[in-house]
Write a protein that holds these residues in place. Sequence first.
Motif, PDB file in Angstrom:
ATOM      1  N   ASP A 119       0.813  -1.228   0.000  1.00 14.91           N
ATOM      2  CA  ASP A 119       0.000   0.000   0.000  1.00 14.91           C
ATOM      3  C   ASP A 119       0.840   1.269   0.000  1.00 14.91           C
ATOM      4  OD1 ASP A 119      -2.717  -1.305   0.288  1.00 14.91           O
ATOM      5  OD2 ASP A 119      -1.734  -2.069   2.084  1.00 14.91           O
ATOM      6  N   ASP A 120       1.868   1.274  -0.837  1.00 14.32           N
ATOM      7  CA  ASP A 120       2.666   2.469  -1.062  1.00 14.32           C
ATOM      8  C   ASP A 120       2.601   2.798  -2.555  1.00 14.32           C
ATOM      9  OD1 ASP A 120       3.914   3.535   1.396  1.00 14.32           O
ATOM     10  OD2 ASP A 120       4.781   1.537   1.591  1.00 14.32           O
ATOM     11  N   ALA A 121       3.594   3.468  -3.095  1.00 13.49           N
ATOM     12  CA  ALA A 121       3.650   3.759  -4.530  1.00 13.49           C
ATOM     13  C   ALA A 121       4.999   3.315  -5.085  1.00 13.49           C
ATOM     14  CB  ALA A 121       3.424   5.245  -4.780  1.00 13.49           C
ATOM     15  N   LEU A 122       5.518   2.212  -4.545  1.00 15.16           N
ATOM     16  CA  LEU A 122       6.808   1.692  -4.987  1.00 15.16           C
ATOM     17  C   LEU A 122       6.699   1.129  -6.397  1.00 15.16           C
ATOM     18  CD1 LEU A 122       7.768  -0.037  -1.636  1.00 15.16           C
ATOM     19  CD2 LEU A 122       8.785   2.047  -2.575  1.00 15.16           C
ATOM     20  N   SER A 123       7.770   1.203  -7.158  1.00 14.77           N
ATOM     21  CA  SER A 123       7.730   0.810  -8.566  1.00 14.77           C
ATOM     22  C   SER A 123       9.030   0.102  -8.951  1.00 14.77           C
ATOM     23  CB  SER A 123       7.500   2.045  -9.448  1.00 14.77           C
ATOM     24  OG  SER A 123       8.538   2.993  -9.249  1.00 14.77           O
ATOM     25  N   GLY A 124       9.173  -0.149 -10.256  1.00 16.13           N
ATOM     26  CA  GLY A 124      10.356  -0.846 -10.737  1.00 16.13           C
ATOM     27  C   GLY A 124      10.214  -2.343 -10.558  1.00 16.13           C
ATOM     28  N   TYR A 125      11.306  -3.044 -10.769  1.00 20.31           N
ATOM     29  CA  TYR A 125      11.312  -4.499 -10.634  1.00 20.31           C
ATOM     30  C   TYR A 125      11.454  -4.910  -9.174  1.00 20.31           C
ATOM     31  CZ  TYR A 125      12.232  -4.489 -15.675  1.00 20.31           C
ATOM     32  OH  TYR A 125      12.157  -4.298 -17.022  1.00 20.31           O
ATOM     33  N   ILE A 126      10.891  -6.066  -8.843  1.00 20.66           N
ATOM     34  CA  ILE A 126      11.171  -6.678  -7.542  1.00 20.66           C
ATOM     35  C   ILE A 126      12.601  -7.208  -7.633  1.00 20.66           C
ATOM     36  CG2 ILE A 126      10.572  -8.550  -5.964  1.00 20.66           C
ATOM     37  CD1 ILE A 126       7.685  -8.339  -7.037  1.00 20.66           C
ATOM     38  N   PRO A 127      13.502  -6.742  -6.786  1.00 22.72           N
ATOM     39  CA  PRO A 127      14.910  -7.144  -6.946  1.00 22.72           C
ATOM     40  C   PRO A 127      15.132  -8.623  -6.657  1.00 22.72           C
ATOM     41  CG  PRO A 127      14.626  -5.824  -4.957  1.00 22.72           C
ATOM     42  CD  PRO A 127      13.326  -5.786  -5.682  1.00 22.72           C
ATOM     43  N   ALA A 128      15.885  -9.263  -7.530  1.00 20.87           N
ATOM     44  CA  ALA A 128      16.218 -10.676  -7.333  1.00 20.87           C
ATOM     45  C   ALA A 128      17.038 -10.877  -6.067  1.00 20.87           C
ATOM     46  CB  ALA A 128      16.996 -11.195  -8.541  1.00 20.87           C
ATOM     47  N   THR A 129      17.711  -9.832  -5.612  1.00 20.85           N
ATOM     48  CA  THR A 129      18.537  -9.938  -4.412  1.00 20.85           C
ATOM     49  C   THR A 129      17.714 -10.177  -3.147  1.00 20.85           C
ATOM     50  OG1 THR A 129      18.542  -7.512  -4.312  1.00 20.85           O
ATOM     51  CG2 THR A 129      20.461  -8.579  -5.299  1.00 20.85           C
ATOM     52  N   LEU A 130      16.398 -10.024  -3.219  1.00 26.10           N
ATOM     53  CA  LEU A 130      15.562 -10.380  -2.063  1.00 26.10           C
ATOM     54  C   LEU A 130      15.704 -11.869  -1.729  1.00 26.10           C
ATOM     55  CD1 LEU A 130      12.200  -8.416  -2.532  1.00 26.10           C
ATOM     56  CD2 LEU A 130      13.914  -8.107  -0.748  1.00 26.10           C
ATOM     57  N   GLY A 131      16.136 -12.637  -2.714  1.00 27.23           N
ATOM     58  CA  GLY A 131      16.388 -14.056  -2.476  1.00 27.23           C
ATOM     59  C   GLY A 131      17.527 -14.309  -1.510  1.00 27.23           C
ATOM     60  N   LYS A 132      18.289 -13.260  -1.176  1.00 31.16           N
ATOM     61  CA  LYS A 132      19.396 -13.399  -0.220  1.00 31.16           C
ATOM     62  C   LYS A 132      18.961 -13.134   1.219  1.00 31.16           C
ATOM     63  CE  LYS A 132      22.938 -12.154  -3.609  1.00 31.16           C
ATOM     64  NZ  LYS A 132      24.006 -11.193  -3.968  1.00 31.16           N
ATOM     65  N   CYS A 133      17.702 -12.731   1.408  1.00 33.28           N
ATOM     66  CA  CYS A 133      17.165 -12.548   2.769  1.00 33.28           C
ATOM     67  C   CYS A 133      16.740 -13.916   3.290  1.00 33.28           C
ATOM     68  CB  CYS A 133      15.982 -11.588   2.762  1.00 33.28           C
ATOM     69  SG  CYS A 133      16.394  -9.858   2.505  1.00 33.28           S
ATOM     70  N   THR A 134      17.700 -14.725   3.669  1.00 40.54           N
ATOM     71  CA  THR A 134      17.464 -16.150   3.921  1.00 40.54           C
ATOM     72  C   THR A 134      16.566 -16.434   5.123  1.00 40.54           C
ATOM     73  OG1 THR A 134      19.563 -16.223   5.108  1.00 40.54           O
ATOM     74  CG2 THR A 134      19.580 -16.901   2.805  1.00 40.54           C
ATOM     75  N   TYR A 135      16.380 -15.460   6.017  1.00 36.64           N
ATOM     76  CA  TYR A 135      15.530 -15.666   7.193  1.00 36.64           C
ATOM     77  C   TYR A 135      14.086 -15.198   6.960  1.00 36.64           C
ATOM     78  CZ  TYR A 135      19.925 -16.433   9.646  1.00 36.64           C
ATOM     79  OH  TYR A 135      21.144 -16.921  10.035  1.00 36.64           O
ATOM     80  N   LEU A 136      13.802 -14.700   5.772  1.00 37.60           N
ATOM     81  CA  LEU A 136      12.508 -14.078   5.501  1.00 37.60           C
ATOM     82  C   LEU A 136      11.361 -15.089   5.602  1.00 37.60           C
ATOM     83  CD1 LEU A 136      11.990 -11.101   4.861  1.00 37.60           C
ATOM     84  CD2 LEU A 136      11.865 -11.699   2.450  1.00 37.60           C
ATOM     85  N   ASN A 137      10.373 -14.762   6.471  1.00 42.12           N
ATOM     86  CA  ASN A 137       9.158 -15.567   6.628  1.00 42.12           C
ATOM     87  C   ASN A 137       7.956 -14.905   5.972  1.00 42.12           C
ATOM     88  OD1 ASN A 137      10.285 -17.663   8.088  1.00 42.12           O
ATOM     89  ND2 ASN A 137       9.890 -16.722  10.060  1.00 42.12           N
ATOM     90  N   GLU A 138       7.967 -13.584   5.935  1.00 41.49           N
ATOM     91  CA  GLU A 138       6.834 -12.837   5.384  1.00 41.49           C
ATOM     92  C   GLU A 138       7.349 -11.779   4.410  1.00 41.49           C
ATOM     93  OE1 GLU A 138       3.420 -12.164   8.404  1.00 41.49           O
ATOM     94  OE2 GLU A 138       5.283 -12.024   9.552  1.00 41.49           O
ATOM     95  N   LEU A 139       6.763 -11.758   3.217  1.00 46.33           N
ATOM     96  CA  LEU A 139       7.124 -10.781   2.192  1.00 46.33           C
ATOM     97  C   LEU A 139       5.835 -10.254   1.578  1.00 46.33           C
ATOM     98  CD1 LEU A 139       9.203  -9.313   0.423  1.00 46.33           C
ATOM     99  CD2 LEU A 139       9.224 -11.324  -1.070  1.00 46.33           C
ATOM    100  N   ILE A 140       5.460  -9.043   1.938  1.00 45.09           N
ATOM    101  CA  ILE A 140       4.186  -8.459   1.506  1.00 45.09           C
ATOM    102  C   ILE A 140       4.487  -7.206   0.683  1.00 45.09           C
ATOM    103  CG2 ILE A 140       1.922  -7.645   2.222  1.00 45.09           C
ATOM    104  CD1 ILE A 140       2.552 -10.547   3.047  1.00 45.09           C
ATOM    105  N   LEU A 141       4.235  -7.307  -0.626  1.00 41.60           N
ATOM    106  CA  LEU A 141       4.535  -6.216  -1.561  1.00 41.60           C
ATOM    107  C   LEU A 141       3.287  -5.763  -2.320  1.00 41.60           C
ATOM    108  CD1 LEU A 141       7.790  -7.767  -3.109  1.00 41.60           C
ATOM    109  CD2 LEU A 141       7.629  -6.196  -1.176  1.00 41.60           C
TER     110      LEU A 141
END
Length: 197
Positions: free
Chosen positions: A79-101
């Motif tokens: 619920d913001d106005a973020l744009s562009g591509y979802i960065p592939a580097t998010l795959g390096k957040c190895t502890y991530l349980n929740e990703l809400i975009l």
Amino acid sequence: MATAGFIYDFVGVSCWNATENRVISLELRDLKLSGQVPEPLKYCRSLQKLDIGSNALYGTIPSQICSWLPFLVTLYLSDDALSGYIPATLGKCTYLNELILSNNQFSGAIPYALGNLSRLKSLSVADNHLTGTIPLFFNRFAKEDFTGNSDLCGGSKCGGLSKKNVAVIIAAGVAGAAAALLLAFGLWFCDKCQKVN
């Protein structure tokens, strides 16, 4: 002057304990914040939860966010106005349980590198401008987590035809066959007429 623990009482800020400034959580939802995702987040290396949704943030997700916040477990950027591509580097957040975009203006494909997030339990990229195929490793998530992206497809639908398109193709095929039969009959009839004459 001692400064340890001075940010403990800030709104939306949670520290490991009241005597130090190691921030564990930033929950700044719906505070009318504007601007881009701030680079000074890199000074919060102990951060496990970042919720800056429902504001007026714009621009891209920094590709370095997982380097800045290596222990991130929860990331809410909805619920913001973020744009562009979802960065592939998010795959390096190895502890991530929740990703809400959800409910932003992200475009492009969902990066296959997100398949590295083996701990991911909750995901939403709904209501963006994403395109391409939903990676198979996201099949465990609900359809609602991907809705609102008109050019995003998943499963057996990808590259397939809708019922309406199939009906149009069948109708065109039948009409074409009928026209070919009529033409063949017309030519045969004309040939017969010429032989009689």
